[in-house]
Design a protein around this motif. Structure first.
Motif, PDB file in Angstrom:
ATOM      1  N   PHE A 132       1.876   0.538  -6.011  1.00 31.17           N
ATOM      2  CA  PHE A 132       3.699   0.517  -5.370  1.00 31.17           C
ATOM      3  C   PHE A 132       2.546   0.188  -3.828  1.00 31.17           C
ATOM      4  O   PHE A 132       2.511   1.663  -2.908  1.00 31.17           O
ATOM      5  CB  PHE A 132       3.826   1.785  -5.616  1.00 31.17           C
ATOM      6  CG  PHE A 132       5.077   2.033  -4.628  1.00 31.17           C
ATOM      7  CD1 PHE A 132       6.421   1.034  -6.145  1.00 31.17           C
ATOM      8  CD2 PHE A 132       4.949   2.611  -3.515  1.00 31.17           C
ATOM      9  CE1 PHE A 132       7.811   1.704  -4.779  1.00 31.17           C
ATOM     10  CE2 PHE A 132       6.448   2.954  -2.306  1.00 31.17           C
ATOM     11  CZ  PHE A 132       7.581   2.020  -3.594  1.00 31.17           C
ATOM     12  N   TRP A 133       2.837  -0.862  -3.331  1.00 31.46           N
ATOM     13  CA  TRP A 133       2.657  -1.448  -1.798  1.00 31.46           C
ATOM     14  C   TRP A 133       3.621  -0.829  -0.939  1.00 31.46           C
ATOM     15  O   TRP A 133       4.933  -1.255  -0.513  1.00 31.46           O
ATOM     16  CB  TRP A 133       2.372  -3.234  -1.426  1.00 31.46           C
ATOM     17  CG  TRP A 133       2.165  -3.285  -0.071  1.00 31.46           C
ATOM     18  CD1 TRP A 133       2.681  -4.177   0.759  1.00 31.46           C
ATOM     19  CD2 TRP A 133       0.881  -3.005   0.738  1.00 31.46           C
ATOM     20  NE1 TRP A 133       2.335  -4.183   2.080  1.00 31.46           N
ATOM     21  CE2 TRP A 133       0.787  -3.777   2.091  1.00 31.46           C
ATOM     22  CE3 TRP A 133       0.195  -2.488   0.398  1.00 31.46           C
ATOM     23  CZ2 TRP A 133      -0.347  -3.922   2.830  1.00 31.46           C
ATOM     24  CZ3 TRP A 133      -1.359  -2.360   1.112  1.00 31.46           C
ATOM     25  CH2 TRP A 133      -0.779  -2.942   2.602  1.00 31.46           C
ATOM     26  N   ILE A 134       2.850   0.217   0.570  1.00 33.42           N
ATOM     27  CA  ILE A 134       4.026   0.841   1.583  1.00 33.42           C
ATOM     28  C   ILE A 134       3.523  -0.268   2.358  1.00 33.42           C
ATOM     29  O   ILE A 134       2.077  -0.674   2.954  1.00 33.42           O
ATOM     30  CB  ILE A 134       4.011   1.938   1.860  1.00 33.42           C
ATOM     31  CG1 ILE A 134       4.398   2.725   0.160  1.00 33.42           C
ATOM     32  CG2 ILE A 134       4.651   2.395   2.522  1.00 33.42           C
ATOM     33  CD1 ILE A 134       4.102   3.912   0.080  1.00 33.42           C
ATOM     34  N   ILE A 196      11.439   5.779   0.696  1.00 28.65           N
ATOM     35  CA  ILE A 196      10.703   4.661  -0.343  1.00 28.65           C
ATOM     36  C   ILE A 196      10.254   6.415  -1.901  1.00 28.65           C
ATOM     37  O   ILE A 196      10.189   5.629  -2.585  1.00 28.65           O
ATOM     38  CB  ILE A 196       9.170   5.424   0.137  1.00 28.65           C
ATOM     39  CG1 ILE A 196       8.651   4.503   1.988  1.00 28.65           C
ATOM     40  CG2 ILE A 196       8.133   5.528   0.207  1.00 28.65           C
ATOM     41  CD1 ILE A 196       7.946   4.711   2.867  1.00 28.65           C
ATOM     42  N   LEU A 200      10.070   4.769  -5.373  1.00 30.48           N
ATOM     43  CA  LEU A 200       9.030   4.958  -6.406  1.00 30.48           C
ATOM     44  C   LEU A 200      10.308   5.918  -7.555  1.00 30.48           C
ATOM     45  O   LEU A 200       9.418   5.406  -8.759  1.00 30.48           O
ATOM     46  CB  LEU A 200       8.641   6.167  -6.511  1.00 30.48           C
ATOM     47  CG  LEU A 200       7.363   5.412  -5.197  1.00 30.48           C
ATOM     48  CD1 LEU A 200       6.903   6.567  -4.332  1.00 30.48           C
ATOM     49  CD2 LEU A 200       6.332   5.362  -6.395  1.00 30.48           C
ATOM     50  N   THR A 218       0.524   3.961  -8.263  1.00 29.42           N
ATOM     51  CA  THR A 218      -0.893   4.128  -7.442  1.00 29.42           C
ATOM     52  C   THR A 218      -0.169   3.367  -5.692  1.00 29.42           C
ATOM     53  O   THR A 218       0.091   1.993  -5.959  1.00 29.42           O
ATOM     54  CB  THR A 218      -2.291   3.703  -7.657  1.00 29.42           C
ATOM     55  OG1 THR A 218      -3.023   3.762  -9.076  1.00 29.42           O
ATOM     56  CG2 THR A 218      -2.826   3.368  -6.259  1.00 29.42           C
ATOM     57  N   ILE A 219      -0.386   5.050  -5.314  1.00 31.77           N
ATOM     58  CA  ILE A 219       0.705   4.436  -3.825  1.00 31.77           C
ATOM     59  C   ILE A 219       0.037   3.992  -2.761  1.00 31.77           C
ATOM     60  O   ILE A 219      -1.689   4.293  -2.810  1.00 31.77           O
ATOM     61  CB  ILE A 219       1.322   5.364  -3.374  1.00 31.77           C
ATOM     62  CG1 ILE A 219       0.706   6.649  -3.385  1.00 31.77           C
ATOM     63  CG2 ILE A 219       3.539   5.227  -4.438  1.00 31.77           C
ATOM     64  CD1 ILE A 219       1.814   7.285  -2.344  1.00 31.77           C
ATOM     65  N   VAL A 229       1.625   7.064   3.227  1.00 29.74           N
ATOM     66  CA  VAL A 229       1.085   7.625   1.818  1.00 29.74           C
ATOM     67  C   VAL A 229       0.850   8.538   2.077  1.00 29.74           C
ATOM     68  O   VAL A 229       1.027  10.086   1.420  1.00 29.74           O
ATOM     69  CB  VAL A 229       0.195   6.968   1.643  1.00 29.74           C
ATOM     70  CG1 VAL A 229      -0.995   6.963   0.571  1.00 29.74           C
ATOM     71  CG2 VAL A 229       0.314   5.370   0.686  1.00 29.74           C
ATOM     72  N   PHE A 242       4.074  10.117  -8.252  1.00 28.47           N
ATOM     73  CA  PHE A 242       3.195   9.165  -8.558  1.00 28.47           C
ATOM     74  C   PHE A 242       1.880   9.646  -8.692  1.00 28.47           C
ATOM     75  O   PHE A 242       1.565  10.866  -8.823  1.00 28.47           O
ATOM     76  CB  PHE A 242       3.121   8.420  -7.409  1.00 28.47           C
ATOM     77  CG  PHE A 242       2.554   9.299  -5.011  1.00 28.47           C
ATOM     78  CD1 PHE A 242       1.388   9.464  -5.057  1.00 28.47           C
ATOM     79  CD2 PHE A 242       3.463   9.319  -4.752  1.00 28.47           C
ATOM     80  CE1 PHE A 242       1.025  10.653  -3.653  1.00 28.47           C
ATOM     81  CE2 PHE A 242       3.602  10.691  -4.109  1.00 28.47           C
ATOM     82  CZ  PHE A 242       2.356  10.964  -3.182  1.00 28.47           C
ATOM     83  N   ALA A 245      -3.038   7.773  -4.953  1.00 30.60           N
ATOM     84  CA  ALA A 245      -2.930   7.630  -3.593  1.00 30.60           C
ATOM     85  C   ALA A 245      -4.069   6.806  -2.552  1.00 30.60           C
ATOM     86  O   ALA A 245      -4.976   7.494  -3.105  1.00 30.60           O
ATOM     87  CB  ALA A 245      -1.967   8.306  -2.804  1.00 30.60           C
TER      88      ALA A 245
END
Length: 616
Positions: A132-134, A196, A200, A218-219, A229, A242, A245
């Motif tokens: 999970f891309w931020i 965010i 999730l 996985t963030i 994160v 999540f 990380a």
């Protein structure tokens, strides 16, 4: 299937036999690309063995009365989701953020996500690791569409989710007229952080239908994404969202509610709007002018304040915000210690008290030359000329103050590692986390050219590691120099992809090389130097702010003003502001300077001499 469609796929497959050996259309493979979700039905698209589902809404648009409220879940399973153009959140246009245009671009209706998965015949029955891309961008810019993780997905059979979240004053805003009249989660100041979290939750509820494992998320994120994160790890609301990380060049900066409502952000925006704008769409019949409203007590006239703030066009509000950003060197407050989403004492305190999440494995790291991207284009440190302007609009860059430049980059990068990597991991260790890993990205195998000595000018710059995780190497017209094709680039990509993918699968980063990545602890502070194979190695470095600041004080290559400007950045950036420490540093020598004025003067002088303070 009708004959025309059959003939079409027959000829496509004949062509595929000659070009790549074989290929089949999704219908022949028995793959359905249609997925029903809680927020609508989405249709996937296949490109080079990757399935993409794009522009899936994960919350009700935060417009109108929902501006500056917690995101509301969108429950609309019968809706048909269609691809969109330009659904990034409101921000200033920037090619570096991946969003084109002029001035303020984007929209408030921006809470969307994309999903990419490997092409598998029955993906709905898979349990692929979910990454999970931020995105980064200072929490003021950036979009989900800029990042393409297809190569990582293809090579390592993971599923990647990318999201948009509210930015700048739309995502982080504090004013008595907002929080004072709202209840529950709406009393927060951290709406972007809640976005965010809401994304999730959506992923946990829906990702299994796309082949993802809702129990293995996985963030990961870079810069502001890494900051987010760490914020999720620290948040009392982050539990259960999540399972692993990764913070890439993250930081722990946060602001008190008093700072957030003060002159730097909400107060300044409100005062600016109240002084400069007359909105015909708002009923000010009770008041002689807009300004008279702003002379009233916001507690007594809170409803009018709130209605006014929500009536302002979003782009107009962002224009005022952008003006304030340019007028002050104090960063405008974003993440706020509201005691709801963020610990009352800040992110570091939240990390130290997050024992309920201590089974989560965590990677944190920074880059060897974090600040080179900014400093390497600043005319204070470099000269620029355009000898080939008729052929190429690319400047030739040469050092003006090379020793000072390298000293500044090294000190700021050490500070970033200390305050953005070591300190957060030490705080997590206090909470009982025992699967902690640290890195420093060192790869600087660029190619020098006529235009610049890229290895020395840029090196392992901020954000440069991202392309080795995506496999998507792009950096405008100089991409061929900063990411030259060859064995060294391939080695770094394999190491990064292996490490990130294996971590998402097992919680242990495996480089795929002979060097094993050992855990971090506060006594040894072991980290891995991520580099081409010959330099991939473990190392230890016991950094302290006192040691870094002593080196700055004793530097023979800096003036006192330069030392003070650097010291201020060390004390004020990456973590919470250490104002008392800065004031006392070097026996208070910096108190003779008004640093904001000095920075503006340097910039003004450079603009007067060269037309701009930066090369680009």
């Amino acid at each position: 299937m009708n004959k025309r469609l059959t003939d079409k796929y027959f000829f496509i497959n004949i062509l595929c036999l000659f070009i790549i050996g074989s290929c089949m259309n999704p219908i022949q493979q028995g793959i359905s690309l249609t997925v029903a979700t809680s927020s609508g039905v989405t249709e996937g698209v296949i490109n080079r063995n990757i399935i993409s589902w794009e522009d899936i809404p994960y919350a009700i648009p935060p417009e109108g009365d929902l501006r500056w409220r917690a995101p509301r879940p969108l429950v609309s399973p019968e809706s048909k989701i269609a691809p969109q153009e330009g659904n990034g959140c409101l921000q200033e246009a920037s090619i570096y953020a991946g969003i084109q245009g002029k001035g303020i671009v984007g929209q408030e209706d921006c809470l969307y996500l994309d999903i990419k998965a490997p092409l598998i015949k029955d993906y709905s029955n898979q349990n692929l690791p979910v990454m999970f891309w931020i995105h980064g961008g200072g929490n003021t810019s950036g979009i989900k569409d800029y990042y393409n993780f297809s190569e990582l997905i293809r090579k390592h059979q993971v599923l990647v989710v990318t999201i948009n979240y509210r930015l700048g004053p739309m995502g982080w805003f504090t004013h008595p007229a907002i929080q004072g009249l709202q209840d529950g989660l709406d009393k927060t100041s951290n709406f972007g952080t809640l976005d965010i979290m809401e994304a999730l939750k959506w992923v946990q509820n829906n990702i299994q239908s796309f082949g993802g494992d809702p129990d293995n998320i996985t963030i990961f994120g870079e810069s502001a994404g890494g900051h987010n994160v760490l914020s999720l790890l620290a948040s009392p609301m982050g539990e259960g969202l999540f399972h692993k990380a990764i913070s890439q060049s993250g930081y722990t900066t946060s602001f008190t509610k008093e700072e957030a409502i003060g002159i730097n952000q909400a107060g300044a925006i409100v005062n600016q709007l109240g002084s400069d704008l007359v909105l015909s769409s708002f009923d000010f019949s009770k008041y002689e002018s807009i300004k008279s409203l702003f002379n009233k007590d916001p507690n007594e006239y809170g409803q009018q304040f709130q209605s006014y703030l929500r009536s302002i066009d979003g782009k107009t509000l962002l224009e005022v915000y952008a003006k304030l950003s340019k007028d002050t060197y104090d960063r405008l407050p974003l993440l706020t210690r509201d005691g709801i989403v963020v610990h009352f004492d800040g992110v570091s305190a939240g990390l130290a008290s997050s024992s309920k999440k201590n089974k989560i494995p965590v990677i944190a790291g920074s880059n060897k030359d974090e600040l080179s991207l900014w400093l390497g284009s600043n005319r204070y440190f470099v000269n620029a000329s355009y000898p080939l302007t008729k052929l190429l609009p690319i400047p030739k860059i040469e050092f003006k103050k090379e020793d000072l430049y390298k000293f500044w980059v090294e000190a700021r990068s050490q500070g970033w590692k200390l305050r953005g990597v070591d300190d957060p991991l030490i705080q997590l260790e206090k909470s009982g986390f025992d699967s902690l890993y640290a890195y420093r990205f060192d790869w600087d195998d660029q190619t020098s050219s006529y235009f610049a000595d890229f290895p020395n000018l840029i090196g392992a710059a901020h954000g440069f590691e991202i392309s080795f995780i995506t496999g998507d190497f792009k950096f405008g017209p100089i991409g061929q120099y900063v990411y030259p094709k060859g064995e060294l680039r391939d080695q770094m990509m394999k190491t990064m992809m292996n490490s990130w993918a294996s971590f998402s699968k097992t919680g242990i980063p495996d480089t795929g090389k002979s060097t094993s990545w050992k855990k971090f602890n506060s006594l040894e502070r072991t980290f891995i130097k991520l580099d081409s194979d010959a330099y991939l190695a473990l190392d230890n470095e016991i950094l302290s702010l006192e040691l870094i600041m002593e080196n700055i004080k004793l530097s023979p290559i800096s003036t006192l003003l330069e030392k003070c400007l650097l010291a201020e950045e060390m004390y004020f950036n990456i973590g919470d502001r250490l104002e008392k420490e800065f004031n006392n540093w070097n026996q208070g020598a910096c108190m003779e300077f008004e640093t904001n004025y000095e920075r503006r003067k340097i910039e003004t002088d450079l603009i007067a001499e060269y037309g701009s303070a930066t090369v680009f």
